[in-house]
Write a protein that holds these residues in place. Structure first.
Motif, short mmCIF file in Angstrom:
data_model
loop_
_atom_site.label_atom_id
_atom_site.label_comp_id
_atom_site.label_asym_id
_atom_site.label_seq_id
_atom_site.Cartn_x
_atom_site.Cartn_y
_atom_site.Cartn_z
N TYR A 207 74.11 50.09 30.18
CA TYR A 207 74.35 51.13 29.30
C TYR A 207 75.55 50.78 28.24
CZ TYR A 207 78.93 52.63 31.34
OH TYR A 207 80.10 52.68 31.45
N LEU A 208 75.30 51.43 26.88
CA LEU A 208 76.32 51.16 25.71
C LEU A 208 76.65 52.55 25.42
CD1 LEU A 208 74.18 48.32 23.96
CD2 LEU A 208 76.39 47.82 25.49
N VAL A 209 77.98 52.85 24.99
CA VAL A 209 78.49 53.97 24.54
C VAL A 209 79.00 53.68 23.13
CG1 VAL A 209 79.79 56.11 24.70
CG2 VAL A 209 78.67 55.20 26.48
N MET A 210 78.47 54.36 21.96
CA MET A 210 79.07 54.26 20.79
C MET A 210 79.92 54.99 20.33
SD MET A 210 76.41 52.27 18.15
CE MET A 210 77.32 51.92 17.07
N ARG A 220 76.78 48.84 33.96
CA ARG A 220 75.52 49.14 34.51
C ARG A 220 74.97 50.54 34.59
NH1 ARG A 220 72.87 45.22 33.55
NH2 ARG A 220 71.09 45.39 35.42
N GLY A 221 73.69 50.57 34.45
CA GLY A 221 73.09 52.02 34.58
C GLY A 221 73.42 52.62 35.93
N THR A 222 73.75 52.16 36.93
CA THR A 222 73.95 52.66 38.30
C THR A 222 75.40 53.33 38.36
OG1 THR A 222 74.71 50.60 39.10
CG2 THR A 222 72.13 51.51 39.74
N GLN A 223 76.32 52.98 37.50
CA GLN A 223 77.55 53.22 37.25
C GLN A 223 77.83 54.22 36.33
OE1 GLN A 223 79.91 52.23 39.50
NE2 GLN A 223 78.33 51.63 40.43
N MET A 224 77.05 54.74 35.44
CA MET A 224 77.21 55.77 34.48
C MET A 224 77.96 56.96 34.99
SD MET A 224 73.63 55.56 32.24
CE MET A 224 73.92 56.63 31.28
N GLU A 225 77.29 57.34 36.29
CA GLU A 225 78.01 58.85 36.71
C GLU A 225 79.60 58.26 36.99
OE1 GLU A 225 76.79 62.35 37.40
OE2 GLU A 225 75.86 61.29 35.31
N ALA A 226 79.77 57.30 37.77
CA ALA A 226 81.26 57.10 37.95
C ALA A 226 82.07 56.66 36.73
CB ALA A 226 81.01 55.74 39.08
N ASP A 227 81.64 56.17 35.77
CA ASP A 227 82.21 55.74 34.51
C ASP A 227 82.63 56.98 33.70
OD1 ASP A 227 82.13 53.17 35.56
OD2 ASP A 227 80.85 52.52 34.37
N GLY A 228 81.71 58.04 34.04
CA GLY A 228 82.21 59.22 33.25
C GLY A 228 81.62 59.15 31.95
N VAL A 229 80.34 58.69 31.74
CA VAL A 229 79.69 58.42 30.47
C VAL A 229 79.15 59.89 29.85
CG1 VAL A 229 77.45 57.58 29.22
CG2 VAL A 229 78.69 56.07 31.01
N SER A 230 78.64 60.87 30.73
CA SER A 230 78.42 62.22 30.30
C SER A 230 79.42 62.70 29.52
CB SER A 230 77.98 63.04 31.61
OG SER A 230 77.59 64.23 31.25
N ALA A 231 80.78 62.55 29.89
CA ALA A 231 81.77 63.25 29.25
C ALA A 231 82.09 62.46 27.99
CB ALA A 231 83.16 63.30 30.11
N MET A 232 81.75 61.39 27.96
CA MET A 232 81.97 60.47 26.61
C MET A 232 80.98 60.83 25.29
SD MET A 232 82.50 56.52 27.82
CE MET A 232 83.17 56.26 29.60
N VAL A 233 79.79 61.14 25.86
CA VAL A 233 78.86 61.44 24.77
C VAL A 233 78.65 63.23 24.63
CG1 VAL A 233 77.73 59.55 25.33
CG2 VAL A 233 76.93 61.41 26.49
N SER A 234 79.14 64.11 25.48
CA SER A 234 79.09 65.41 25.26
C SER A 234 79.65 65.86 23.95
CB SER A 234 79.42 66.14 26.33
OG SER A 234 80.95 65.83 26.67
N VAL A 235 79.01 66.77 23.47
CA VAL A 235 79.49 67.28 22.15
C VAL A 235 80.65 68.34 22.27
CG1 VAL A 235 78.97 68.66 20.21
CG2 VAL A 235 77.40 67.17 21.14
#
Length: 235
Positions: A207-210, A220-235
């Motif tokens: 994954y990449l977050v811009m 890595r995709g398996t780490q998206m939850e642990a890395d807090g990606v959802s919070a980074m991209v939520s409006v």
């Protein structure tokens, strides 16, 4: 699956409209046999990045390589010939052409001279509707047609810009299955821009977050939850 190698390499890519920098020193690699998902809030430069990779926007600086070949200032047609397949946001099929004629546009790269069986195996509805005009298809069917057209260029790198936008849930599942099937062959790298977080998470090998034209986070995709990606991209 073949060992994953870098099929797309982007180094310090920048792009500007007038005096405004839209992309700022973007660097990443997308490996063959993997789905690299690109996430971020609206307006951070995700679609601009794909359009710049395809040569639809000129880069201000930086390097783009496909399978080790530097694309430089190649126009879109040459980039398609070099192995980039692009499915734009909004699909952009030709509404007055038949499904078959839309698919045959992919032959312009010279890499194929017939519609591969794979396209109709992945999207049986296209085989059933070969003679129907593209504009008469539903949104989900048009999205399948747009992906099929890109596959007719025999890409090494497949760029998908929000393929789930405006699509009914049943077709979203079909598109997810197709993306995973294509990646599993090990023959192409897939870069997926997606707003639908759960869809992206299910498919992501990387994954990449811009944020503001820059890569804010990666992993890595398996780490998206642990890395807090959802919070980074939520409006």
């Amino acid at each position: 699956m073949m060992a994953a190698t870098s099929m797309l390499s982007v180094e310090r890519l920048s792009q500007a409209y007038g005096g405004s920098r839209i992309l700022r020193d973007v660097s990443f690699e997308a490996r063959a046999g993997e789905v690299t998902v690109l996430l971020g809030r609206n307006g951070v430069g995700k679609s601009t990045l794909l359009r710049t990779l395809m040569g639809l926007h000129p880069a201000s600086s930086g390097s783009v390589r496909v399978d080790g070949v530097e694309l430089g200032s190649m126009p879109p047609q040459k980039r398609a010939e070099a192995g980039i397949g692009y499915v734009p946001q909004g699909r952009e099929i030709f509404p007055r052409l038949s499904v078959e004629e839309n698919l045959q546009i992919g032959f312009a790269t010279g890499r194929l001279q017939r519609i591969p069986d794979q396209v109709f195996e992945l999207f049986p509805v296209l085989a059933q509707m070969k003679t129907r005009r593209g504009g008469d298809l539903s949104g989900g069917q048009q999205q399948q047609l747009a992906i099929g057209r890109a596959l007719c260029t025999r890409p090494k790198v497949l760029l998908l810009d929000e393929p789930t936008e405006g699509i009914q849930p049943s077709v979203i599942k079909d598109i997810g299955r197709v993306i995973r099937t294509l990646a599993s062959t090990g023959e192409m790298a897939i870069v997926l821009v997606e707003q639908y977080y759960d869809f992206a998470r299910e498919l992501a090998d990387a994954y990449l977050v811009m944020e503001r034209g820059e890569i804010l986070a990666r992993g890595r995709g398996t780490q998206m939850e642990a890395d807090g990606v959802s919070a980074m991209v939520s409006v």
